[in-house]
Design an enzyme around this catalytic site. Structure first.
Site, PDB file in Angstrom:
ATOM      1  N   ASP A  36       0.866  -1.182   0.000  1.00 54.19           N
ATOM      2  CA  ASP A  36       0.000   0.000   0.000  1.00 54.19           C
ATOM      3  C   ASP A  36       0.903   1.231   0.000  1.00 54.19           C
ATOM      4  O   ASP A  36       2.028   1.180   0.517  1.00 54.19           O
ATOM      5  CB  ASP A  36      -0.903   0.004   1.239  1.00 54.19           C
ATOM      6  CG  ASP A  36      -2.131   0.883   1.064  1.00 54.19           C
ATOM      7  OD1 ASP A  36      -3.228   0.327   0.854  1.00 54.19           O
ATOM      8  OD2 ASP A  36      -2.008   2.126   1.107  1.00 54.19           O
ATOM      9  N   ASP A  62       4.079   2.673  -4.008  1.00 54.97           N
ATOM     10  CA  ASP A  62       3.369   3.610  -4.876  1.00 54.97           C
ATOM     11  C   ASP A  62       3.323   2.941  -6.236  1.00 54.97           C
ATOM     12  O   ASP A  62       4.345   2.813  -6.912  1.00 54.97           O
ATOM     13  CB  ASP A  62       4.124   4.941  -4.939  1.00 54.97           C
ATOM     14  CG  ASP A  62       3.530   5.923  -5.938  1.00 54.97           C
ATOM     15  OD1 ASP A  62       2.589   5.555  -6.672  1.00 54.97           O
ATOM     16  OD2 ASP A  62       4.022   7.071  -6.009  1.00 54.97           O
ATOM     17  N   TYR A 154     -12.433   8.561 -14.716  1.00 59.79           N
ATOM     18  CA  TYR A 154     -12.398   7.240 -14.072  1.00 59.79           C
ATOM     19  C   TYR A 154     -12.797   6.141 -15.056  1.00 59.79           C
ATOM     20  O   TYR A 154     -12.151   5.096 -15.141  1.00 59.79           O
ATOM     21  CB  TYR A 154     -13.337   7.236 -12.869  1.00 59.79           C
ATOM     22  CG  TYR A 154     -13.303   5.985 -12.043  1.00 59.79           C
ATOM     23  CD1 TYR A 154     -12.180   5.639 -11.304  1.00 59.79           C
ATOM     24  CD2 TYR A 154     -14.415   5.135 -11.981  1.00 59.79           C
ATOM     25  CE1 TYR A 154     -12.149   4.487 -10.529  1.00 59.79           C
ATOM     26  CE2 TYR A 154     -14.403   3.992 -11.212  1.00 59.79           C
ATOM     27  CZ  TYR A 154     -13.270   3.665 -10.485  1.00 59.79           C
ATOM     28  OH  TYR A 154     -13.246   2.526  -9.716  1.00 59.79           O
ATOM     29  N   LYS A 158     -10.637   2.789 -16.288  1.00 59.79           N
ATOM     30  CA  LYS A 158     -11.083   1.423 -16.048  1.00 59.79           C
ATOM     31  C   LYS A 158     -11.365   0.690 -17.355  1.00 59.79           C
ATOM     32  O   LYS A 158     -11.226  -0.533 -17.437  1.00 59.79           O
ATOM     33  CB  LYS A 158     -12.307   1.420 -15.134  1.00 59.79           C
ATOM     34  CG  LYS A 158     -11.995   1.861 -13.713  1.00 59.79           C
ATOM     35  CD  LYS A 158     -10.872   1.041 -13.087  1.00 59.79           C
ATOM     36  CE  LYS A 158     -10.610   1.386 -11.639  1.00 59.79           C
ATOM     37  NZ  LYS A 158      -9.548   0.557 -11.037  1.00 59.79           N
ATOM     38  N   ILE A 187     -19.476  -0.476  -3.896  1.00 59.84           N
ATOM     39  CA  ILE A 187     -19.130  -1.363  -2.787  1.00 59.84           C
ATOM     40  C   ILE A 187     -18.842  -0.518  -1.544  1.00 59.84           C
ATOM     41  O   ILE A 187     -18.325   0.596  -1.646  1.00 59.84           O
ATOM     42  CB  ILE A 187     -17.884  -2.209  -3.139  1.00 59.84           C
ATOM     43  CG1 ILE A 187     -18.077  -2.946  -4.476  1.00 59.84           C
ATOM     44  CG2 ILE A 187     -17.573  -3.203  -2.026  1.00 59.84           C
ATOM     45  CD1 ILE A 187     -19.216  -3.940  -4.524  1.00 59.84           C
TER      46      ILE A 187
END
Length: 251
Positions: A36, A62, A154, A158, A187
């Site tokens: 992370d 990163d 976004y 994706k 979610i």
């Protein structure tokens, strides 16, 4: 157990779907490499995995940095000798009108969502090919399948992950490495909190509005899909896009 002796590298594992996947796979015997950009988050997930009796390593990462990817893969292979599963989960979301999106915002999101996925595959998949087996799971989104106002940035990222997955799946199919994308809807994660604040509606309201099942999904429901794709149960599945969205895209 379904993941016995498998080593799994997960990006963005400090919270949300990444953490849920780490715990789900650990319960099935997997060794987890928790990465992370927040080192404390990665450590917390690794500790939670170890509390289940599974092995874990926490590494800062990163995903937009090629040097950091090289270091993480080197350390993982030195510690465990192999990486059987890569879950490219790290990502960010910006909801903004196209004309109001800055170039800096575009470049930042693309560097994480798309470049991060590319770099993960570039540096992990060769070791999988050498061992003749591996599974890569790339986190796309329903936004990579259908359009929505305010989602140009976004959605573009994706959509890129979706096709990058298919191209890599074809390239590595004969080498024993499977590559699939997952496409969650809304979610219960920090991203859902962000969407709720931006759209000025509660998560419950958004779930009722967007999903025919009438609710927001749970991170654990996504992690069950990750487990299936990570395990040998999906041995004849590659280049696929699997949706977990409560029926959102069925509309």
């Amino acid at each position: 157990m379904r993941m016995q002796d498998k080593v799994v590298l997960i990006t963005g594992s400090g919270t949300g779907i990444g953490k849920a996947a780490a715990l789900r796979l650990a319960r099935e015997g997997a060794t987890i490499i928790a990465t992370d950009i927040d080192p404390a988050g990665a450590r917390a997930t690794a500790q939670a995995v170890e509390s289940l009796g599974a092995r874990a390593m926490a590494l800062p990462l990163d995903v937009s940095s090629e040097d950091q990817w090289k270091q993480v893969v080197e350390e993982a292979l030195a510690a465990f000798g192999r990486i059987d599963v890569l879950f490219n989960n790290a990502g960010i979301w910006i909801i903004k009108a196209l004309a109001e999106t800055t170039l800096e915002e575009w470049n930042r999101l693309m560097s994480i969502n798309v470049t991060g996925t590319f770099l993960g595959m570039k540096h992990v998949m060769p070791s999988m090919a050498r061992q003749g087996k591996g599974s890569v799971i790339n986190a796309s989104s329903v936004a990579g399948l259908v359009g929505a106002a305010g989602n140009a940035l976004y959605g573009a990222s994706k959509g890129a992950v979706r096709l990058l997955t298919k191209d890599a799946a074809i390239e590595y199919a004969s080498l024993g490495v499977r590559v699939n994308s997952i496409h969650p809807g809304l979610i219960q994660t920090a991203m859902a909190d962000y969407a709720s604040a931006t759209m000025r509606a509660s998560q419950e309201e958004l779930g009722q509005r967007l999903a025919p099942m009438g609710r927001v999904g749970k991170a654990e429901e996504v992690s069950d899909l990750v487990l299936f794709l990570a395990s040998d149960e999906s041995s004849y599945i590659t280049g696929a896009e699997l949706v977990v969205d409560g029926g959102l895209t069925a509309r």
